[in-house]
Design a protein around this motif. Structure first.
Motif, PDB file in Angstrom:
ATOM      1  N   ALA A 175      18.758  17.223  15.995  1.00 57.44           N
ATOM      2  CA  ALA A 175      19.336  17.261  17.339  1.00 57.44           C
ATOM      3  C   ALA A 175      20.670  18.002  17.333  1.00 57.44           C
ATOM      4  O   ALA A 175      20.976  18.764  18.257  1.00 57.44           O
ATOM      5  N   GLY A 176      21.466  17.790  16.292  1.00 56.60           N
ATOM      6  CA  GLY A 176      22.727  18.503  16.172  1.00 56.60           C
ATOM      7  C   GLY A 176      22.535  19.997  16.003  1.00 56.60           C
ATOM      8  O   GLY A 176      23.259  20.809  16.602  1.00 56.60           O
ATOM      9  N   LEU A 177      21.549  20.389  15.189  1.00 57.17           N
ATOM     10  CA  LEU A 177      21.252  21.813  15.010  1.00 57.17           C
ATOM     11  C   LEU A 177      20.833  22.453  16.325  1.00 57.17           C
ATOM     12  O   LEU A 177      21.274  23.558  16.672  1.00 57.17           O
ATOM     13  N   PHE A 178      19.968  21.773  17.066  1.00 57.24           N
ATOM     14  CA  PHE A 178      19.460  22.344  18.310  1.00 57.24           C
ATOM     15  C   PHE A 178      20.551  22.420  19.371  1.00 57.24           C
ATOM     16  O   PHE A 178      20.566  23.337  20.197  1.00 57.24           O
ATOM     17  N   ALA A 179      21.441  21.434  19.367  1.00 57.76           N
ATOM     18  CA  ALA A 179      22.510  21.417  20.367  1.00 57.76           C
ATOM     19  C   ALA A 179      23.574  22.479  20.088  1.00 57.76           C
ATOM     20  O   ALA A 179      24.281  22.912  21.008  1.00 57.76           O
ATOM     21  N   HIS A 180      23.682  22.899  18.815  1.00 59.43           N
ATOM     22  CA  HIS A 180      24.718  23.866  18.432  1.00 59.43           C
ATOM     23  C   HIS A 180      24.079  24.996  17.618  1.00 59.43           C
ATOM     24  O   HIS A 180      24.284  25.103  16.404  1.00 59.43           O
ATOM     25  N   PRO A 181      23.276  25.854  18.261  1.00 59.20           N
ATOM     26  CA  PRO A 181      22.632  26.948  17.522  1.00 59.20           C
ATOM     27  C   PRO A 181      23.674  27.907  16.956  1.00 59.20           C
ATOM     28  O   PRO A 181      24.792  28.019  17.502  1.00 59.20           O
ATOM     29  N   PRO A 182      23.339  28.601  15.872  1.00 57.80           N
ATOM     30  CA  PRO A 182      24.322  29.516  15.270  1.00 57.80           C
ATOM     31  C   PRO A 182      24.720  30.650  16.208  1.00 57.80           C
ATOM     32  O   PRO A 182      25.853  31.142  16.142  1.00 57.80           O
ATOM     33  N   VAL A 183      23.790  31.090  17.051  1.00 54.03           N
ATOM     34  CA  VAL A 183      24.081  32.062  18.118  1.00 54.03           C
ATOM     35  C   VAL A 183      23.281  31.641  19.339  1.00 54.03           C
ATOM     36  O   VAL A 183      22.224  31.015  19.213  1.00 54.03           O
ATOM     37  N   PRO A 184      23.747  31.949  20.534  1.00 55.75           N
ATOM     38  CA  PRO A 184      23.005  31.566  21.737  1.00 55.75           C
ATOM     39  C   PRO A 184      21.583  32.124  21.729  1.00 55.75           C
ATOM     40  O   PRO A 184      21.348  33.271  21.328  1.00 55.75           O
ATOM     41  N   GLY A 185      20.631  31.301  22.142  1.00 58.69           N
ATOM     42  CA  GLY A 185      19.242  31.735  22.222  1.00 58.69           C
ATOM     43  C   GLY A 185      18.461  31.613  20.930  1.00 58.69           C
ATOM     44  O   GLY A 185      17.281  31.958  20.883  1.00 58.69           O
ATOM     45  N   PHE A 186      19.100  31.124  19.873  1.00 60.25           N
ATOM     46  CA  PHE A 186      18.405  30.971  18.592  1.00 60.25           C
ATOM     47  C   PHE A 186      17.678  29.619  18.605  1.00 60.25           C
ATOM     48  O   PHE A 186      18.161  28.621  18.081  1.00 60.25           O
ATOM     49  N   ASP A 187      16.508  29.607  19.213  1.00 61.95           N
ATOM     50  CA  ASP A 187      15.771  28.369  19.447  1.00 61.95           C
ATOM     51  C   ASP A 187      14.789  28.096  18.306  1.00 61.95           C
ATOM     52  O   ASP A 187      13.565  28.198  18.463  1.00 61.95           O
ATOM     53  N   GLN A 188      15.331  27.737  17.161  1.00 61.55           N
ATOM     54  CA  GLN A 188      14.533  27.472  15.978  1.00 61.55           C
ATOM     55  C   GLN A 188      13.876  26.097  16.058  1.00 61.55           C
ATOM     56  O   GLN A 188      14.189  25.276  16.912  1.00 61.55           O
ATOM     57  N   SER A 221      12.809  16.657  23.931  1.00 55.53           N
ATOM     58  CA  SER A 221      13.382  18.000  23.797  1.00 55.53           C
ATOM     59  C   SER A 221      13.759  18.286  22.347  1.00 55.53           C
ATOM     60  O   SER A 221      13.856  19.455  21.936  1.00 55.53           O
ATOM     61  N   VAL A 222      13.949  17.222  21.563  1.00 64.51           N
ATOM     62  CA  VAL A 222      14.208  17.361  20.129  1.00 64.51           C
ATOM     63  C   VAL A 222      12.919  17.217  19.329  1.00 64.51           C
ATOM     64  O   VAL A 222      12.579  18.076  18.509  1.00 64.51           O
ATOM     65  N   THR A 223      12.172  16.153  19.561  1.00 63.40           N
ATOM     66  CA  THR A 223      11.003  15.874  18.713  1.00 63.40           C
ATOM     67  C   THR A 223       9.900  16.914  18.879  1.00 63.40           C
ATOM     68  O   THR A 223       9.133  17.140  17.949  1.00 63.40           O
ATOM     69  N   ASN A 224       9.827  17.569  20.044  1.00 69.88           N
ATOM     70  CA  ASN A 224       8.808  18.613  20.226  1.00 69.88           C
ATOM     71  C   ASN A 224       9.090  19.842  19.376  1.00 69.88           C
ATOM     72  O   ASN A 224       8.210  20.685  19.187  1.00 69.88           O
TER      73      ASN A 224
END
Length: 382
Positions: A175-188, A221-224
C-alpha cells in the motif's frame, strides 16, 4: 491438502546457481541424487499439480540474450523456433507453462530494464502469454529507472517488486509503494514471495491467519494489484529441523506432516469464499476478523483469530441476511501454548477440530473463541 496455488523455486541468497548445485545443501551436479532436478522440473511439477510455477535466476550471471532465450526455450513453438526445437530435442516438445520470472533475489538489479525489454520482445515474437517480472528488492525501481521503464514502453502493470517480510505486513508495505510511486503514473503491481517468520509453531499459525485476514479485508485498490502471497518456506526436511525453522510442512523418509501454520492454509482452502461482505461483530478490538460469502451465495464464512491467553466471545450479526438451518459448523485450531508445534511422535498435536453449534436466532451467530486459536465458521444462508 495445503491448498498451494503457486510455488517459487530459487537458488542461493542472490538467486544464483542451479538448485541442484548448491554447496549449502552438499548437492552437486553429476554427483548427487538430486542432480537431475532443476527449474524446468519445477515448472513441470507445478503444472502437473495445478500449481503456478515461479522461478528465480541470478540477475548478474545471465546477459539479456540469455533471458530472451529462456523465454523462447520455455514458450517457443517446437517446430518454428530455434530454441523451441532445442527444447523438443531435449525431450520436451510441449511448452513449459510459466509466465512469472524473478530476476535476482534480495538486491537492486541494475540490469532489470534491458532484461525485461529482451524478454518482452521475445515473448511477443513467439506469441507467449503476458509475462510478469519480479523485481528483487522491496522498494522496487528507483525514480530514474522507473522513468526509463515508462519511456521504454515496458509493461509497468506487470512489473512486481517482491516484498519480503517477517510474519506479515506485505499488504501494508505494498500500500505504501502504491501510494508513493517513484514517478507519477508508475502503476506497478507487487508480490509477496517470502514471509520469513523463522518459526513453525502455533504462534506462527496465528500470525499467518492474521496476515491472511488482512489480505482478505484490505482495500481492493491495493489487493487487486497484489499478485500473490507466500507461505514460505513450505517444507523442512529431517536435516533442517534446527536451521530451516519456518517450514509449514515437515518430512522424514517415512512420513510427511503439517506444522500448525500448514493447517491454516488447509482450513482456508477447504472453506474458500470469494466475496468479502459487511457484518456487525461484537468482540474485543484485538480479534482480527473477516466475513465472506461463497461464490454461489449459499454460505457465510467467518474467520477469526484469538491471540490472547483467555477465551473470547464473538457475536456476528448479519446485515440484511438470514441463516438457513438450525446449526452451523466450526473449525478450530488451538493449543495450550503458542510455542507448541507438531513433532514426529505427535504430528497432529495441533490440528483443526470440527464441531457443530446451534443457531440461537436467525441473522446472528454466537461463538466462543478458545485461547490461542484460529476459528472458521461456516453457516448456510437463505
Amino acid at each position: 491438502g495445503g491448498g498451494v496455488p503457486g510455488m517459487r523455486s530459487r537458488g542461493g541468497p542472490d538467486g544464483g546457481g542451479r538448485v541442484w548445485n548448491r554447496h549449502s545443501q552438499k548437492q552437486f551436479g553429476g554427483e548427487s541424487l538430486l542432480s537431475g532436478w532443476g527449474p524446468f522440473e519445477v515448472i513441470d511439477m507445478g503444472n502437473a499439480l495445478d500449481i503456478e510455477p515461479i522461478i528465480t535466476l541470478a540477475h548478474h550471471t545471465h546477459d539479456v540474450l540469455d533471458w530472451a532465450t529462456l523465454v523462447q526455450y520455455c514458450l517457443g513453438d517446437a517446430e518454428t523456433t530455434a530454441w523451441g526445437q532445442r527444447r523438443a530435442a531435449d525431450g520436451h516438445p510441449d511448452v513449459y507453462n510459466i509466465t512469472v520470472f524473478k530476476l535476482g533475489n534480495e538486491q537492486y538489479n541494475p540490469h532489470f530494464l534491458p532484461q525485461v525489454a529482451a524478454m518482452e520482445k521475445r515473448a511477443k515474437a513467439v506469441g507467449a502469454p503476458p509475462l510478469h517480472y519480479m523485481f528483487p528488492d522491496n522498494g522496487g525501481l528507483n525514480a530514474d529507472d522507473a522513468a526509463r521503464a515508462m519511456a521504454m514502453g515496458l509493461p509497468i502493470a506487470r512489473i512486481m517488486p517482491d516484498i519480503h517480510v517477517g510474519a506479515g505486513g506485505a499488504v501494508q508495505e505494498a500500500a505504501g509503494l502504491f501510494a508513493h510511486p517513484p514517478v507519477p503514473g508508475f502503476d506497478q503491481s507487487a508480490i509477496n514471495c517470502e514471509t520469513n517468520a523463522g518459526t513453525h509453531d502455533l504462534q506462527r499459525a496465528l500470525d499467518e491467519a492474521t496476515d491472511l485476514i488482512t489480505w482478505f479485508t484490505y482495500d481492493t485498490s491495493v489487493t487487486n494489484r497484489l499478485y500473490a502471497r507466500t507461505a514460505s518456506f513450505c517444507t523442512g526436511s529431517g536435516s533442517q529441523f534446527d536451521s530451516w525453522n519456518q517450514g509449514i510442512a515437515f518430512f522424514l523418509q517415512n512420513m510427511t506432516w503439517f506444522q500448525p501454520p500448514g493447517y491454516v492454509h488447509q482450513m482456508i482452502t477447504s472453506t474458500w469464499a470469494e466475496k468479502s461482505v459487511q457484518a456487525t461483530f461484537t468482540s474485543p478490538d484485538t480479534i482480527p476478523l473477516a466475513a465472506q460469502v461463497t461464490a454461489d451465495g449459499k454460505s457465510l464464512v467467518i474467520r477469526a483469530v484469538n491471540h490472547e491467553a483467555v477465551s473470547q466471545s464473538l457475536t456476528v450479526s448479519l446485515n440484511g441476511a438470514s441463516l438457513a438451518g438450525s446449526i452451523f459448523t466450526v473449525w478450530t485450531l488451538s493449543g495450550q501454548s503458542p510455542a507448541t508445534d507438531n513433532s514426529p511422535d505427535s504430528p497432529t498435536r495441533i490440528a483443526p477440530v470440527k464441531t457443530s453449534r446451534p443457531v440461537v436466532q436467525s441473522g446472528q451467530l454466537q461463538i466462543t473463541l478458545p485461547k490461542y486459536s484460529f476459528t472458521i465458521v461456516v453457516a448456510s444462508l437463505q
